[in-house]
Design a protein around this motif. Structure first.
Motif, PDB file in Angstrom:
ATOM      1  N   PHE A  47      36.857  14.055 -72.256  1.00 51.41           N
ATOM      2  CA  PHE A  47      35.568  14.120 -72.956  1.00 51.41           C
ATOM      3  C   PHE A  47      34.560  14.937 -72.169  1.00 51.41           C
ATOM      4  CE2 PHE A  47      31.317  12.311 -73.646  1.00 51.41           C
ATOM      5  CZ  PHE A  47      31.180  12.522 -75.001  1.00 51.41           C
ATOM      6  N   GLU A  48      34.504  14.737 -70.855  1.00 53.09           N
ATOM      7  CA  GLU A  48      33.524  15.447 -70.044  1.00 53.09           C
ATOM      8  C   GLU A  48      33.866  16.920 -69.843  1.00 53.09           C
ATOM      9  OE1 GLU A  48      36.192  13.056 -67.198  1.00 53.09           O
ATOM     10  OE2 GLU A  48      35.181  12.794 -69.132  1.00 53.09           O
ATOM     11  N   ILE A  53      22.362   6.133 -78.942  1.00 52.83           N
ATOM     12  CA  ILE A  53      22.909   7.240 -78.149  1.00 52.83           C
ATOM     13  C   ILE A  53      22.660   7.009 -76.664  1.00 52.83           C
ATOM     14  CG2 ILE A  53      22.728   9.716 -77.693  1.00 52.83           C
ATOM     15  CD1 ILE A  53      21.971  10.069 -80.650  1.00 52.83           C
ATOM     16  N   LEU A  54      21.430   6.663 -76.305  1.00 52.22           N
ATOM     17  CA  LEU A  54      21.083   6.518 -74.893  1.00 52.22           C
ATOM     18  C   LEU A  54      21.754   5.304 -74.270  1.00 52.22           C
ATOM     19  CD1 LEU A  54      17.295   7.483 -75.031  1.00 52.22           C
ATOM     20  CD2 LEU A  54      19.159   8.822 -74.079  1.00 52.22           C
ATOM     21  N   LEU A  80      26.604   7.589 -67.588  1.00 49.58           N
ATOM     22  CA  LEU A  80      28.016   7.872 -67.329  1.00 49.58           C
ATOM     23  C   LEU A  80      28.173   8.829 -66.155  1.00 49.58           C
ATOM     24  CD1 LEU A  80      29.399   8.246 -70.988  1.00 49.58           C
ATOM     25  CD2 LEU A  80      29.516   6.263 -69.470  1.00 49.58           C
ATOM     26  N   ASN A  81      27.404   9.902 -66.130  1.00 50.31           N
ATOM     27  CA  ASN A  81      27.330  10.801 -64.987  1.00 50.31           C
ATOM     28  C   ASN A  81      26.073  11.651 -65.131  1.00 50.31           C
ATOM     29  OD1 ASN A  81      27.982  13.189 -66.618  1.00 50.31           O
ATOM     30  ND2 ASN A  81      30.104  12.439 -66.599  1.00 50.31           N
ATOM     31  N   GLN A  82      25.780  12.409 -64.085  1.00 48.91           N
ATOM     32  CA  GLN A  82      24.542  13.182 -64.068  1.00 48.91           C
ATOM     33  C   GLN A  82      24.537  14.279 -65.131  1.00 48.91           C
ATOM     34  OE1 GLN A  82      21.602  12.812 -62.091  1.00 48.91           O
ATOM     35  NE2 GLN A  82      22.605  10.818 -61.998  1.00 48.91           N
ATOM     36  N   ARG A  83      25.695  14.862 -65.413  1.00 44.88           N
ATOM     37  CA  ARG A  83      25.742  15.929 -66.418  1.00 44.88           C
ATOM     38  C   ARG A  83      25.438  15.370 -67.798  1.00 44.88           C
ATOM     39  NH1 ARG A  83      30.370  17.878 -69.512  1.00 44.88           N
ATOM     40  NH2 ARG A  83      29.745  19.758 -70.601  1.00 44.88           N
ATOM     41  N   ILE A  84      26.019  14.225 -68.140  1.00 47.08           N
ATOM     42  CA  ILE A  84      25.729  13.598 -69.430  1.00 47.08           C
ATOM     43  C   ILE A  84      24.244  13.247 -69.510  1.00 47.08           C
ATOM     44  CG2 ILE A  84      26.196  11.630 -70.916  1.00 47.08           C
ATOM     45  CD1 ILE A  84      28.489  13.572 -70.813  1.00 47.08           C
ATOM     46  N   LEU A 128      17.225  10.541 -65.980  1.00 47.46           N
ATOM     47  CA  LEU A 128      18.178  11.406 -65.297  1.00 47.46           C
ATOM     48  C   LEU A 128      18.795  10.724 -64.085  1.00 47.46           C
ATOM     49  CD1 LEU A 128      19.444  14.238 -65.132  1.00 47.46           C
ATOM     50  CD2 LEU A 128      17.491  14.932 -63.736  1.00 47.46           C
ATOM     51  N   MET A 129      18.040   9.870 -63.391  1.00 47.82           N
ATOM     52  CA  MET A 129      18.501   9.265 -62.150  1.00 47.82           C
ATOM     53  C   MET A 129      19.376   8.037 -62.368  1.00 47.82           C
ATOM     54  SD  MET A 129      17.406  11.343 -59.999  1.00 47.82           S
ATOM     55  CE  MET A 129      17.919  10.432 -58.539  1.00 47.82           C
ATOM     56  N   LEU A 130      19.550   7.607 -63.608  1.00 49.50           N
ATOM     57  CA  LEU A 130      20.367   6.417 -63.865  1.00 49.50           C
ATOM     58  C   LEU A 130      21.833   6.700 -63.558  1.00 49.50           C
ATOM     59  CD1 LEU A 130      18.832   5.184 -67.244  1.00 49.50           C
ATOM     60  CD2 LEU A 130      18.570   4.121 -65.004  1.00 49.50           C
ATOM     61  N   ASN A 131      22.480   5.757 -62.917  1.00 48.49           N
ATOM     62  CA  ASN A 131      23.910   5.895 -62.612  1.00 48.49           C
ATOM     63  C   ASN A 131      24.741   4.766 -63.205  1.00 48.49           C
ATOM     64  OD1 ASN A 131      23.095   3.797 -60.994  1.00 48.49           O
ATOM     65  ND2 ASN A 131      23.312   4.932 -59.073  1.00 48.49           N
TER      66      ASN A 131
END
Length: 736
Positions: free
Chosen positions: A236-237, A257-258, A264-268, A306-309
């Motif tokens: 998927f990524e 969506i959010l 999931l990762n920084q790019r997503i 953006l900073m969520l992991n």
């Protein structure tokens, strides 16, 4: 592609047939090459612009491109018909351009073949670059160069077939024609080589492309990702940003969506907050606005997301969205003010230049159009005509006022407001067009604000409201009719937001007048007691309440019994709804005359506290309001403190005294401080409360109006058990 005539034409029509054959041959070649150009453009739109320009992906736009292709196919070689006397000649049974007209020959071959193939080549280079860029960006842990190699090979084969098919035309145009060398057989080859290449591409291309690797170029004009095949597994990524954006857009509302993909990762995360996906503005039900994303508030929210992991829950997401909603409402309020000023100036400037006869004429026309809104077969053209007559011709709309007439409030109610509780309602007449028309009507005549109509079904005179009253009621209660018992919380959000925008427009319009809006404030407070889980609705209505308070001129008089009674009633509703932040705002507001409202009567304070301390959120709120409430309500603070003593709320008392130790010296009507009050007027187990008060520094020697101090009260019969408890837990020591 080549137009043949099975016999050699003779006679007066032979030249006409020859010209027609030459023209249709050029048309067919142009249409063929342009069809491949159109296919390449479609692939480019789906690959490079799937989110930036969504309109380019629609069937409607593709039909438009096909129409343009056919039009250009017939117009580009029309020079053959224009200059037929000089450049047409026969070669066997073919008709073409003479070699002595090189400029025209070059023009035909450039437009038929060279320019389309050059543009196609550039488009596929862009596609290869974009796919390679996003593929490398997504391959964080493993590389897959074979996939990009197969994509490049497929595209090169496609371009190669098309180029080889046009090679005879290139040789003929560049080498043979300038030297006036004419070979009939070679000329025939130039005519059939391109159709032959197309046939090869159609016969081999489908199998070649559909079975080659994770990327497949199909004839529908899109690059399709095959997630699995015999050779590769595409994760998927691994998908490019544009494809992920399309997937996200079909995954539900912004909340879904959010909460599903964020963390999931920084790019997503980066894709989700990208302004081209515009999830944040979609959540606010507003169009994409670069000023929003450039603002500090949006930047802060984007940085937090953006900073969520890890996955985010709804509560945390609400905390991030809260400042965005408040910012949006304030910005909308400013925009509505600017719109009102602009439309008013535009209308006034036009109307000032009209003669009296012209004014009467346009006023009559707009009234006729307005009355047409009361018909069942109303159309979009009616609304557009009203806007045009007002904003372009300076018309002024006059309506009959009062219940029973069709006026502005009737139109707003039956065309706009009634649909707020119909989440699935759709209409060819958009709510935006409705509100724009109503705004134009208000601009033409501000007195329409004070149209009156019934809000219920009973005909009771108390149910006759003005326009702004019924709009506030609709926003606050999420229904249109006062006596509607429908308790559904479903809301048509498109209509809701248009109604909110219209209300903000009305507030800006009413700034020119100074009528009291106390009734509107109470209607907004009514909403707070009607809980709705939608954060956007909650905060929007709270912010609207603040705007109403800011625009209201309160009559703070000693005998304003009506205002005080209604304030107490609404505060009770708000507390029961646990919308404590609203109470904090109201208590801190210097515009509202709270003093007598909270200081009297005592049973109101008792009910207020009883409702608040039912859960932990209410207890936290009570401490907050005790710390931030205005100085005018010191008596209220005092009553709350002694009521907490009465209810033996030890934890609340401890937190309160830690922040405000001066409460230890507060006296009741019998001059009892907290320690004496607990001993004389509080029943039940009190030793822990007394322990707290002594620990916090209560004066054990203070005497009340009867001359009793702390130790004297312990000798009273009612306090025998209390005295034993205090000694047992070593809170005091028995000297005897």
């Amino acid at each position: 592609m080549v137009v043949f005539i099975p016999f050699y034409p003779i006679g007066k029509d032979s030249r006409t047939f020859c010209i027609l054959r030459a023209y249709l041959t050029a048309v067919s070649t142009t249409l063929l090459t342009s069809s491949f150009l159109l296919q390449a453009l479609s692939r480019l739109f789906h690959t490079v612009f799937p989110m930036h320009r969504r309109c380019l992906l629609t069937w409607k736009f593709h039909y438009f491109l096909i129409a343009v292709q056919w039009m250009m196919g017939f117009l580009t070689p029309i020079t053959i018909l224009i200059n037929h006397e000089n450049i047409i000649y026969r070669t066997g049974i073919f008709c073409t351009i003479g070699l002595d007209h090189m400029f025209h020959l070059y023009y035909i071959y450039l437009t038929e073949y060279f320019i389309p193939i050059l543009i196609i080549f550039i488009i596929y280079i862009i596609i290869i670059y974009r796919v390679n860029y996003y593929s490398s960006a997504s391959q964080q842990h493993r590389s897959n160069p074979a996939r990009e190699a197969k994509l490049l090979k497929n595209i090169l084969i496609f371009i190669g077939i098309f180029t080889v098919g046009g090679l005879p035309s290139i040789i003929y145009t560049c080498l043979m024609a300038p030297k006036r060398i004419l070979s009939i057989h070679f000329f025939i080859l130039t005519l059939v080589s391109i159709p032959l290449a197309v046939a090869i591409e159609k016969l081999k291309g489908g199998h070649l492309y559909e079975k080659e690797g994770p990327f497949a170029i199909q004839t529908n004009g899109a690059i399709t990702f095959i997630l699995t095949n015999k050779e590769y597994d595409t994760m998927f990524e691994d998908l490019p940003d544009e494809i992920l954006m399309i997937i996200f857009q079909y995954s539900g509302d912004p909340y879904t969506i959010l909460t599903t993909y964020l963390g999931l990762n920084q790019r997503i995360n980066r894709i989700l907050i990208d302004k081209h996906l515009h999830l944040l503005t979609n959540f606010l039900y507003t169009k994409y606005n670069s000023d929003y994303y450039d603002s500090e508030i949006f930047q802060n929210a984007s940085q937090q997301l953006l900073m969520l992991n890890s996955n985010i829950d709804k509560t945390k997401l609400d905390e991030i969205f809260r400042p965005l909603i408040l910012f949006h409402i304030r910005q909308t309020y400013i925009q509505q003010g600017q719109e009102f000023q602009l439309l008013t100036e535009q209308h006034n400037s036009i109307r000032q230049n009209l003669s009296n006869n012209e004014k009467r004429q346009v006023d009559c026309e707009v009234k006729i159009q307005f009355l047409n809104l009361n018909k069942l077969d109303r159309s979009i053209e009616i609304f557009q005509n009203i806007k045009k007559l007002i904003l372009k011709q300076g018309a002024r709309c006059e309506c009959e006022d009062g219940p029973g007439y069709f006026n502005l409030i009737s139109a707003v109610k039956y065309l706009l407001l009634v649909h707020i509780s119909e989440p699935n309602f759709t209409s060819p007449i958009s709510p935006h067009l409705l509100t724009q028309t109503f705004k134009a009507l208000l601009v033409s005549n501000n007195n329409l604000l004070y149209n009156q109509d019934y809000v219920g079904y009973t005909g009771d005179p108390m149910d006759i409201w003005k326009l702004i009253d019924i709009i506030v009621f609709t926003i606050s209660s999420l229904k249109c009719h006062f006596h509607d018992r429908n308790s559904s919380t479903l809301v048509n959000m498109k209509y809701y937001h248009e109604i909110v925008h219209f209300y903000l427009f009305i507030i800006q319009c009413r700034k020119q007048t100074h009528h009291e809006q106390e009734k509107n404030m109470f209607l907004m407070l009514d909403y707070i007691s009607n809980m709705n889980d939608n954060l956007l609705i909650q905060l929007t209505n709270t912010e609207l309440l603040k705007m109403v308070v800011e625009e209201t001129n309160f009559n703070d008089t000693e005998d304003n019994y009506w205002l005080e009674t209604h304030l107490r009633q609404k505060v009770e509703y708000v507390v029961k709804a646990k919308q404590f932040h609203v109470i904090v705002y109201l208590a801190q507001s210097e515009r509202i005359p709270w003093k007598k409202t909270f200081n009297e009567p005592k049973n109101f304070i008792r009910k207020f506290i009883n409702a608040i301390i039912l859960d932990e959120s209410g207890r936290r709120f009570l401490l907050q309001i005790m710390e931030t409430i205005s100085l005018d309500l010191l008596f209220f603070k005092k009553q709350v403190f002694f009521l907490l003593l009465k209810k033996r709320e030890r934890k609340l008392l401890e937190q309160l005294l830690q922040s405000s130790p001066e409460f230890l010296n507060e006296l009741d009507e019998d001059e009892n401080d907290a320690l004496l009050y607990t001993c004389l007027k509080v029943s039940g187990l009190r030793h822990r409360i007394i322990e707290l008060l002594i620990k916090m520094g209560s004066n054990m020697e203070r005497r009340n109006s009867q001359g009793l101090n702390f130790m004297d009260t312990l000798q009273l019969p009612r306090n025998r058990n209390l005295s034993k408890k205090l000694v047992e837990f070593e809170i005091i020591f028995n000297d005897n």
